[in-house]
Design a protein around this motif. Structure first.
Motif, short mmCIF file in Angstrom:
data_model
loop_
_atom_site.label_atom_id
_atom_site.label_comp_id
_atom_site.label_asym_id
_atom_site.label_seq_id
_atom_site.Cartn_x
_atom_site.Cartn_y
_atom_site.Cartn_z
N TRP A 509 0.30 -1.30 -0.11
CA TRP A 509 0.24 0.05 0.31
C TRP A 509 0.62 1.49 0.23
N SER A 513 0.76 4.57 -2.19
CA SER A 513 0.51 5.54 -1.74
C SER A 513 1.66 7.22 -2.61
N PHE A 566 -4.84 0.90 -6.53
CA PHE A 566 -5.67 1.32 -5.72
C PHE A 566 -7.12 -0.45 -5.87
N ILE A 594 -3.67 5.62 3.43
CA ILE A 594 -3.93 5.60 2.34
C ILE A 594 -4.82 7.53 2.31
N TYR A 598 -4.92 10.68 0.14
CA TYR A 598 -5.78 10.74 -0.59
C TYR A 598 -7.01 11.91 0.07
#
Length: 631
Positions: A509, A513, A566, A594, A598
């Protein structure tokens, strides 16, 4: 004046004359006395010379008379034993059943005393009589031994001990009236056997007969329990680790202890002194030999199935050790026999600790495939169940771990034998350290296999997290494991694996990111300008307008790359197997990384596609919903 003096002088002169006259009479009397003494002495010498020989002869006659009396007494004593043979022979040869037990035993005792007197004379002429008495005593002893066998025979039929153990009933004994008859019979048998052998100590025939009859009775009664112990050890591999109390060795040991206790109560009433211990050992020897054989055979099975059945070794140690202490406390005997019987199982138990570690390493290394969805392997449950079971044997483990020393279970037996031991070890701490070593061996081995098999960091992270979850759940659900692993040191060592598992999953992840990061430059004027405030409302329209065409294209590419990775990670996350606790923890970790990144990125650049969703596929709400759905 002259006349007065003459008168006084005349009186004194007269007194002197009287004294002289008395003195003369005294001399005459003394001479007469001396003459009388001389005549008396002469007369005494004459009498002494006449009477002396007569007195001497009288003394000699008195000594001779005394000697004659003593000879007569000795002859009388010599005649008594010889007379006893004629009186007792009929009783003894008739047997105790004809003459009556009490009369027969008295006859045996009298013959034994007569034989003792004959041996004391040490006369060669008595040797024939001594031989005849020995023969008579041997005959009587044989008849008493036959009677002892006859009395014991009704009490030598095998019983079913399980009936008495399960109903908590006392084991059958010999009736009190029979014991009352056996005690004098055995006493006379042993005494007469020792006398006939002309030695002070001989092996007791009564003890031998008792052991010969009662020993097989105990051994045969326990035979079915020995077979049951061997039959109940055989299990299917799918049954998992050995469960305490499922083997017949517990009932077998309890029955053996009850037999020994009952037998000792009987023997202490029949035999005296040191014969009690000898009788108990001789009587129980065959039963203990069979018990030792059963333990050796169980040990062979344990060694062949160490991973699942080493716990049976710990149970056997616990059972036999406790039993041996109880029996020794009551009888003072048999402990050395139990220690010897236990030796092979104890050796197996000591080596089993290093073998458990080694077997765990081998099993993790031998795993060729792992579940593609990141699910944990059955080995985790197997090892943790083994550890939960292990904590139930803290008693025998305490002595084994203490004898090994902290950490020496990681070594071979040859190296650990020379390792220094802690002078004051804490058995609970030692067991805690061993459990931690087992968990770390399992976790590290599976981590190595996972890194070799799973190419995806997300899948690897989920696999490791699932492994930790199963380990952690086993610890939490087991009060014993929680107690041994509740120290800060233990918690830190186990939690280190959880952190590695989570970090591995989050690496996938974090790659996603990175697309949400951008670089901001602040222009500088001659007067100097300050960095824009990081807080407050962000105007995406103004920011996008201020971007060059190249920067706009870069932002569009970042949105596209983020959307693709994602969506892929969301799909992968949902396709992977996760324990319930794992899914919730990992979802929160991902959301924590995240969602804020985001949200910041979207606030700044969502106007890049004018709300069409071509590039900014998710708004903040829809992305948060996607992340929340991961849990």
């Amino acid at each position: 004046m002259v006349a007065a003096r003459n008168t006084a002088y005349a009186e004194e002169s007269a007194e002197v004359e009287v004294l002289y006259a008395n003195l003369g009479k005294l001399d005459l009397l003394t001479k007469k006395i001396q003459s009388s003494l001389a005549r008396l002495e002469t007369s005494g010498n004459v009498v002494k010379a006449a009477i002396g020989p007569i007195y001497s002869n009288t003394q000699s006659l008195q000594i001779t008379n005394s000697n004659i009396d003593k000879v007569n007494e000795a002859v009388e004593r010599l005649r008594k034993p010889l007379d006893a043979k004629g009186r007792e022979e009929g009783i003894i040869r008739a047997g105790p059943e004809s003459a009556g037990l009490s009369q027969y035993l008295d006859a045996m005792k009298r013959v034994e005393r007569a034989l003792k007197d004959l041996n004391a004379t040490n006369l060669r002429s008595n040797q024939k009589a001594i031989s005849e008495f020995n023969s008579l005593l041997g005959t009587g002893n044989t008849k008493l031994q036959d009677l002892l066998r006859k009395e014991l025979d009704p009490h030598t039929h095998a019983i079913e001990p399980l009936h008495y153990v399960t109903k908590d009933l006392p084991f059958p004994s010999i009736p009190e009236e029979t014991i009352a008859e056996l005690e004098p019979i055995c006493a006379v048998i042993n005494s007469s056997a020792a006398r006939a052998s002309q030695r002070g100590e001989v092996e007791s025939p009564a003890v031998m007969i008792y052991a010969e009859l009662r020993g097989p009775y105990i051994a045969s009664s326990l035979q079915t329990l020995a077979m049951a112990s061997l039959n109940t050890v055989k299990r299917k591999p799918s049954d998992g680790p050995y469960k305490e109390g499922t083997n017949g060795i517990g009932i077998y040991s309890k029955s053996l202890e009850d037999f020994v206790s009952t037998e000792y109560d009987i023997l202490t009433q029949i035999f005296k002194g040191g014969q009690q211990g000898l009788a108990l050992q001789a009587t129980c020897r065959s039963a203990l030999a069979e018990y030792s054989k059963t333990i050796r055979e169980l040990n062979q099975y344990i060694r062949a199935n160490l991973m699942t059945d080493c716990f049976l070794a710990f149970e056997i140690i616990d059972i036999v050790t406790s039993m041996s202490y109880r029996i020794e406390a009551k009888t003072g005997e048999l402990k050395s026999m139990f220690v010897e019987a236990l030796r092979p199982v104890r050796d197996t138990a000591k080596t089993s600790l290093s073998e458990l570690l080694g077997e765990t390493k081998r099993k993790t290394a031998s795993i060729t495939t792992l579940p593609a969805d990141g699910a944990p392997v059955p080995l985790v449950d197997e090892v943790m169940n083994s550890l939960v079971t292990l904590t139930g044997y803290s008693g025998p483990l305490a002595s084994i771990l203490t004898s090994l020393g902290d950490g020496n279970w990681r070594s071979t037996s040859s190296t650990s034998a020379n390792a220094p031991l802690d002078v004051s070890p804490d058995s609970s701490a030692l067991l805690s350290h061993f459990i931690l070593d087992m968990i770390e061996t399992l976790a590290n081995g599976l981590e190595a296999r996972g890194r070799a098999f799973h190419r995806s960091k997300a899948t690897l992270g989920v696999f490791l997290s699932n492994v930790f979850c199963v380990i952690d759940r086993s610890i939490r659900h087991s009060p014993a494991l929680s107690r041994y692993l509740g120290t800060p040191e233990s918690i830190a060592r186990i939690d280190a694996f959880r952190k590695r598992a989570t970090a591995t999953y989050l690496e996938a992840w974090r790659e996603t990111s990175h697309f949400l990061l951008d670089v901001q430059y602040t222009s500088r004027t001659s007067s100097g300008s300050t960095r824009p405030a990081s807080r407050g409302p962000v105007d995406s329209t103004q920011i996008v307008k201020s971007l060059s065409s190249k920067d706009k294209d870069a932002i569009k590419d970042k949105f596209k790359s983020f959307n693709a990775t994602f969506d892929e990670l969301i799909a992968r996350h949902k396709s992977l197997y996760m324990e319930r606790e794992v899914r919730g923890v990992l979802a929160r970790e991902v959301q924590a990384i995240i969602e804020p990144l985001y949200a910041r990125f979207w606030d700044r650049y969502h106007e890049i596609d004018k709300g069409r969703g071509k590039y900014a596929k998710y708004d903040k709400g829809s992305l948060a919903a996607q992340l929340a759905a991961l849990a």
